[in-house]
Design a protein around this motif. Sequence first.
Motif, PDB file in Angstrom:
ATOM      1  N   PRO A   1      73.364  47.843  15.557  1.00  0.00           N
ATOM      2  CA  PRO A   1      74.544  48.410  15.902  1.00  0.00           C
ATOM      3  C   PRO A   1      74.896  49.669  14.906  1.00  0.00           C
ATOM      4  CG  PRO A   1      74.669  46.116  15.942  1.00  0.00           C
ATOM      5  CD  PRO A   1      73.306  46.585  15.547  1.00  0.00           C
ATOM      6  N   ASP A   2      74.406  49.760  13.588  1.00  0.00           N
ATOM      7  CA  ASP A   2      74.843  50.777  12.649  1.00  0.00           C
ATOM      8  C   ASP A   2      73.930  52.041  12.769  1.00  0.00           C
ATOM      9  OD1 ASP A   2      72.270  50.184  11.815  1.00  0.00           O
ATOM     10  OD2 ASP A   2      73.002  49.604   9.620  1.00  0.00           O
TER      11      ASP A   2
ATOM     12  N   LEU B   1      67.631  37.325  20.988  1.00  0.00           N
ATOM     13  CA  LEU B   1      68.182  36.375  19.993  1.00  0.00           C
ATOM     14  C   LEU B   1      68.137  35.092  20.268  1.00  0.00           C
ATOM     15  CD1 LEU B   1      70.526  38.776  18.160  1.00  0.00           C
ATOM     16  CD2 LEU B   1      68.212  37.927  17.113  1.00  0.00           C
TER      17      LEU B   1
ATOM     18  N   ARG C   1      77.724  47.543   2.104  1.00  0.00           N
ATOM     19  CA  ARG C   1      78.483  47.527   3.502  1.00  0.00           C
ATOM     20  C   ARG C   1      80.125  47.892   3.305  1.00  0.00           C
ATOM     21  NH1 ARG C   1      77.928  42.868   7.278  1.00  0.00           N
ATOM     22  NH2 ARG C   1      79.029  43.709   9.371  1.00  0.00           N
TER      23      ARG C   1
ATOM     24  N   LEU D   1      72.566  48.624   7.270  1.00  0.00           N
ATOM     25  CA  LEU D   1      73.665  47.683   6.815  1.00  0.00           C
ATOM     26  C   LEU D   1      73.008  46.255   7.606  1.00  0.00           C
ATOM     27  CD1 LEU D   1      76.646  49.919   7.447  1.00  0.00           C
ATOM     28  CD2 LEU D   1      75.326  49.163   5.291  1.00  0.00           C
ATOM     29  N   ALA D   2      72.176  46.162   8.430  1.00  0.00           N
ATOM     30  CA  ALA D   2      71.681  44.984   9.149  1.00  0.00           C
ATOM     31  C   ALA D   2      70.536  44.342   8.033  1.00  0.00           C
ATOM     32  CB  ALA D   2      70.981  45.210  10.308  1.00  0.00           C
ATOM     33  N   ARG D   3      70.899  42.901   7.923  1.00  0.00           N
ATOM     34  CA  ARG D   3      70.226  42.290   6.745  1.00  0.00           C
ATOM     35  C   ARG D   3      68.721  42.174   6.689  1.00  0.00           C
ATOM     36  NH1 ARG D   3      74.914  39.364   7.880  1.00  0.00           N
ATOM     37  NH2 ARG D   3      75.759  38.696   6.083  1.00  0.00           N
TER      38      ARG D   3
ATOM     39  N   PHE E   1      66.668  44.034  14.043  1.00  0.00           N
ATOM     40  CA  PHE E   1      67.032  44.547  15.552  1.00  0.00           C
ATOM     41  C   PHE E   1      66.217  45.708  16.230  1.00  0.00           C
ATOM     42  CE2 PHE E   1      71.486  43.385  13.887  1.00  0.00           C
ATOM     43  CZ  PHE E   1      71.624  42.284  14.611  1.00  0.00           C
TER      44      PHE E   1
ATOM     45  N   GLU F   1      67.418  33.327   7.185  1.00  0.00           N
ATOM     46  CA  GLU F   1      68.503  33.417   5.851  1.00  0.00           C
ATOM     47  C   GLU F   1      68.030  34.478   4.905  1.00  0.00           C
ATOM     48  OE1 GLU F   1      71.629  32.920   5.166  1.00  0.00           O
ATOM     49  OE2 GLU F   1      71.831  31.540   7.025  1.00  0.00           O
ATOM     50  N   SER F   2      68.695  35.659   4.753  1.00  0.00           N
ATOM     51  CA  SER F   2      67.994  36.634   3.860  1.00  0.00           C
ATOM     52  C   SER F   2      67.879  36.182   2.702  1.00  0.00           C
ATOM     53  CB  SER F   2      69.050  37.889   4.020  1.00  0.00           C
ATOM     54  OG  SER F   2      70.266  37.926   3.719  1.00  0.00           O
TER      55      SER F   2
ATOM     56  N   PHE G   1      69.297  41.802  21.566  1.00  0.00           N
ATOM     57  CA  PHE G   1      70.375  41.061  21.419  1.00  0.00           C
ATOM     58  C   PHE G   1      70.231  39.615  22.505  1.00  0.00           C
ATOM     59  CE2 PHE G   1      72.536  43.843  18.671  1.00  0.00           C
ATOM     60  CZ  PHE G   1      73.368  43.389  18.005  1.00  0.00           C
TER      61      PHE G   1
ATOM     62  N   GLY H   1      70.148  31.983  15.935  1.00  0.00           N
ATOM     63  CA  GLY H   1      69.862  33.470  16.696  1.00  0.00           C
ATOM     64  C   GLY H   1      70.365  34.526  16.003  1.00  0.00           C
ATOM     65  N   GLN H   2      69.711  34.605  14.882  1.00  0.00           N
ATOM     66  CA  GLN H   2      70.029  35.731  14.002  1.00  0.00           C
ATOM     67  C   GLN H   2      68.571  36.400  13.415  1.00  0.00           C
ATOM     68  OE1 GLN H   2      73.190  34.427  11.271  1.00  0.00           O
ATOM     69  NE2 GLN H   2      74.555  35.430  12.434  1.00  0.00           N
ATOM     70  N   ILE H   3      68.975  37.580  13.127  1.00  0.00           N
ATOM     71  CA  ILE H   3      67.594  38.218  12.277  1.00  0.00           C
ATOM     72  C   ILE H   3      68.450  38.361  10.958  1.00  0.00           C
ATOM     73  CG2 ILE H   3      66.677  39.558  14.258  1.00  0.00           C
ATOM     74  CD1 ILE H   3      68.470  41.711  11.637  1.00  0.00           C
ATOM     75  N   PRO H   4      67.553  38.546   9.801  1.00  0.00           N
ATOM     76  CA  PRO H   4      66.251  38.626   9.780  1.00  0.00           C
ATOM     77  C   PRO H   4      65.407  37.259   9.734  1.00  0.00           C
ATOM     78  CG  PRO H   4      66.922  38.924   7.571  1.00  0.00           C
ATOM     79  CD  PRO H   4      68.035  38.783   8.255  1.00  0.00           C
TER      80      PRO H   4
HETATM   81  N1  GTB Z   1      73.319  34.409   6.524  1.00  0.00           N
HETATM   82  C1  GTB Z   1      72.470  35.077   7.385  1.00  0.00           C
HETATM   83  C2  GTB Z   1      71.557  35.898   6.491  1.00  0.00           C
HETATM   84  O1  GTB Z   1      71.818  36.469   5.315  1.00  0.00           O
HETATM   85  O2  GTB Z   1      70.367  36.036   6.956  1.00  0.00           O
HETATM   86  C3  GTB Z   1      73.069  36.304   8.406  1.00  0.00           C
HETATM   87  C4  GTB Z   1      72.353  36.617   9.127  1.00  0.00           C
HETATM   88  C5  GTB Z   1      73.139  37.845  10.146  1.00  0.00           C
HETATM   89  O3  GTB Z   1      74.274  37.974  10.103  1.00  0.00           O
HETATM   90  N2  GTB Z   1      72.284  38.390  10.933  1.00  0.00           N
HETATM   91  C6  GTB Z   1      72.856  39.476  11.918  1.00  0.00           C
HETATM   92  C7  GTB Z   1      72.739  39.110  13.535  1.00  0.00           C
HETATM   93  O4  GTB Z   1      71.367  38.559  13.494  1.00  0.00           O
HETATM   94  C8  GTB Z   1      72.439  40.681  11.754  1.00  0.00           C
HETATM   95  S1  GTB Z   1      72.624  41.357   9.906  1.00  0.00           S
HETATM   96  N3  GTB Z   1      73.673  38.976  14.457  1.00  0.00           N
HETATM   97  C9  GTB Z   1      73.392  38.642  15.696  1.00  0.00           C
HETATM   98  C10 GTB Z   1      74.212  37.522  16.230  1.00  0.00           C
HETATM   99  O5  GTB Z   1      74.649  37.011  15.289  1.00  0.00           O
HETATM  100  O6  GTB Z   1      74.275  37.623  17.353  1.00  0.00           O
HETATM  101  C11 GTB Z   1      74.467  41.469  10.186  1.00  0.00           C
HETATM  102  C12 GTB Z   1      75.066  42.957  10.481  1.00  0.00           C
HETATM  103  C13 GTB Z   1      74.742  43.537  11.578  1.00  0.00           C
HETATM  104  C14 GTB Z   1      75.036  44.643  12.153  1.00  0.00           C
HETATM  105  C15 GTB Z   1      75.398  45.615  11.003  1.00  0.00           C
HETATM  106  N4  GTB Z   1      75.848  46.895  11.391  1.00  0.00           N
HETATM  107  O7  GTB Z   1      75.693  47.371  12.265  1.00  0.00           O
HETATM  108  O8  GTB Z   1      76.727  47.567  10.319  1.00  0.00           O
HETATM  109  C16 GTB Z   1      75.659  45.181   9.585  1.00  0.00           C
HETATM  110  C17 GTB Z   1      75.351  43.872   9.413  1.00  0.00           C
END
Ligand code: GTB
Length: 214
Positions: free
Chosen positions: A12-13, A45, A173, A18-20, A8, A71-72, A42, A57-60
């Motif tokens: 958001p944290d 994504l 988490r 905590l993000a993956r 990201f 997929e982490s 965002f 549409g996610q990280i990482p």
């Molecule tokens: N199963 C996938 C993996 O393990 O890689 C899940 C990936 C995932 O959930 N990614 C999240 C993402 O990209 C970020 S890590 N979200 C954006 C979206 O879906 O649009 C999850 C996460 C985000 C924020 C916090 N936090 O702020 O505490 C914690 C965890």
Amino acid sequence: MTITITAFERSPDGGKGLARDTRVRWALEEVGRPYDVRLVSFPALEEPAHLARNPFGQIPTYEEGELTLFESGAIVFHIAERNAGLFPERASARARAIMWMFAALNTVEPPILEFANAKLLESSEPWGPKRLPLVADRVRSRLQELSDHLGGAEWLDGEFSAGDLMMVSVLLRMKPSGILYEFPSLAAYVARGEARPAYQRAFAAQLAINAPKP
Ligand code: GTB
């Protein structure tokens, strides 16, 4: 070959790790592989360039030459398989390390995610406050089982492995809610993971991006 991961642009944290992307950074640090980071907003994504890396549409994500992964769990598995340091050498111990990776992602993380979503997304629903304790108790059941298994051991199965890396990453988490601290042996286990120099470097790298700027 250069490794590039996505994270990201602003988590958001605010840098609590905590993000993956943190678990991927940690794995790369454990095996001593340098990496570049592509920061993604965002809105970005959902753009075609990122969707080509991860259709959800996610990280990482992880890029290395021709290979792109999302997929982490798959990314950490790949890193552990290709580099020494995260999987034990003996086949049976390696299989158990993989088992613990799956246990972290498939058995322990789901109730933790449900809890996070209940807190973040459902608390203003009329039924939200009533549901939250039920969801929290589901997390507690899993953590109790894990704590019973771990007992006083340092790691889940002998030496530190990718299984521990993933389990500690998932348990982190539950720090902000305080629920982790209801299980002293798990809290100590997470603290041992956080104390590893590789984790410290991974945490510092994501904090450098996300810490609130003065
Ligand atoms: N199963 C996938 C993996 O393990 O890689 C899940 C990936 C995932 O959930 N990614 C999240 C993402 O990209 C970020 S890590 N979200 C954006 C979206 O879906 O649009 C999850 C996460 C985000 C924020 C916090 N936090 O702020 O505490 C914690 C965890």
